[in-house]
Design a protein around this motif. Structure first.
Motif, short mmCIF file in Angstrom:
data_model
loop_
_atom_site.label_atom_id
_atom_site.label_comp_id
_atom_site.label_asym_id
_atom_site.label_seq_id
_atom_site.Cartn_x
_atom_site.Cartn_y
_atom_site.Cartn_z
N ASP A 1 -9.55 9.69 -8.17
CA ASP A 1 -9.20 11.11 -8.33
C ASP A 1 -7.98 11.42 -7.47
N ASP A 2 -8.13 12.26 -6.47
CA ASP A 2 -7.00 12.68 -5.65
C ASP A 2 -6.47 11.55 -4.77
N ALA A 3 -5.16 11.59 -4.53
CA ALA A 3 -4.56 10.71 -3.55
C ALA A 3 -4.92 11.21 -2.15
N ALA A 4 -4.71 10.37 -1.16
CA ALA A 4 -5.09 10.73 0.21
C ALA A 4 -4.41 12.01 0.67
N GLY A 5 -3.12 12.14 0.40
CA GLY A 5 -2.39 13.33 0.83
C GLY A 5 -2.93 14.61 0.24
N LEU B 1 0.87 -1.18 0.00
CA LEU B 1 0.00 0.00 0.00
C LEU B 1 0.90 1.23 0.00
N SER B 2 0.86 1.99 -1.07
CA SER B 2 1.67 3.20 -1.19
C SER B 2 0.78 4.42 -1.01
N VAL B 3 1.06 5.19 0.05
CA VAL B 3 0.24 6.37 0.35
C VAL B 3 1.14 7.58 0.46
N SER B 4 0.91 8.58 -0.37
CA SER B 4 1.70 9.81 -0.32
C SER B 4 0.82 10.96 -0.79
N GLY B 5 1.45 12.11 -0.97
CA GLY B 5 0.70 13.26 -1.43
C GLY B 5 0.13 13.09 -2.82
N GLY B 6 0.82 12.33 -3.65
CA GLY B 6 0.38 12.18 -5.04
C GLY B 6 -0.08 10.80 -5.43
N ALA C 1 -5.96 15.05 -0.95
CA ALA C 1 -7.31 15.26 -0.43
C ALA C 1 -7.26 15.95 0.93
N LEU C 2 -6.33 15.53 1.78
CA LEU C 2 -6.19 16.15 3.10
C LEU C 2 -5.78 17.61 2.98
N ASP C 3 -4.90 17.91 2.04
CA ASP C 3 -4.49 19.30 1.83
C ASP C 3 -5.68 20.16 1.41
N LYS C 4 -6.53 19.63 0.53
CA LYS C 4 -7.69 20.40 0.06
C LYS C 4 -8.72 20.59 1.16
N VAL C 5 -8.92 19.56 1.98
CA VAL C 5 -9.84 19.68 3.12
C VAL C 5 -9.33 20.73 4.09
N ALA C 6 -8.02 20.71 4.36
CA ALA C 6 -7.43 21.67 5.28
C ALA C 6 -7.62 23.10 4.76
N LYS C 7 -7.45 23.28 3.45
CA LYS C 7 -7.61 24.61 2.87
C LYS C 7 -9.04 25.10 3.03
N LEU C 8 -10.01 24.20 2.80
CA LEU C 8 -11.42 24.57 2.95
C LEU C 8 -11.75 24.93 4.40
#
Length: 221
Positions: free
Chosen positions: A171-175, A145-150, A177-184
């Motif tokens: 669509d977006d990778a987990a990293g 399982l590879s999880v990163s920003g991209g 998605a977290l950045d976009k949620v944080a921005k919102l």
């Protein structure tokens, strides 16, 4: 082209918002140095990675980071036998900086050049221990399982030269998605560490009531 056995490899990574270089000793199977320049401060004001800003930063820092990696490893460019650089996937402009720089130096210094898939770096980094030694400590085949920003993907890995992506985000990778949620939410960048810290400050509650198997439900309750 030089055909002597390889001793030192210089690795260069510039697929997104970090400029990195490392020197690997093949005989010892150990990373001798690993230097990185993070662009977090440059992208924080935008709440996410801006490709043009990332590319320009790589241009400014790549020579410095490579020299730092060579110095930390105690070797000179003349001692390097092969140069590897990330070729895909990633931001096109960022990739071009590291890839073209590495390929040009390899050609000018008569070194072997290696084009490296970014995903391979994620998959096989699991073979490194805390001291930077590389060993076959994970038996094949295995599920990665590879999880990163991209990237957020599942790979079946059968050997060092045989692996297959069997699933991943549409669509977006987990990293990201977290950045976009944080921005919102008006939080700082990068969002992942901040959201994780805040999550630990509240009592768990299954707001979405997702289905769970019996064992997981018992653990959470």
């Amino acid at each position: 082209m030089n055909t002597k056995p390889l001793k030192f490899i210089l690795g260069i990574e510039s697929s997104c918002d970090e400029t990195a270089a490392a020197v690997f000793d093949i005989e010892q199977q150990k990373i001798l140095s690993n230097k990185l320049y993070s662009q977090v401060d440059a992208h924080t004001i935008y709440g996410g990675v801006v490709p043009e800003v990332a590319s320009r930063s790589h241009l400014e820092k790549i020579d410095l980071i490579i020299n730092e990696a060579l110095d930390a490893a105690g070797v000179k460019l003349e001692d390097i036998d092969a140069i590897g650089a990330t070729s895909k996937p990633g931001l096109a402009g960022s990739l071009l900086v590291g890839f073209c720089f590495a390929k040009t130096v390899a050609w000018a210094q008569n070194k072997k050049f290696l084009a490296i898939d970014h995903n391979e770096g994620h998959i096989f980094s699991s073979f490194l221990d805390d001291q930077g030694y590389f060993s076959n400590r994970i038996p094949f085949p295995f599920l990665c399982l590879s999880v990163s920003g991209g990237h957020t993907s599942f790979f079946i890995v059968r050997s060092f030269d045989s692996y297959e992506c069997v699933g991943g985000t549409i669509d977006d990778a987990a990293g990201e998605a977290l950045d976009k949620v944080a921005k919102l939410m008006g939080l700082d960048y990068p969002g992942g560490p901040i959201i994780e810290k805040l999550a630990h400050e509240v009592n768990f509650e299954d707001f979405c009531n997702y289905p769970r198997n019996k064992k997981m439900a018992q653990t959470l309750n």
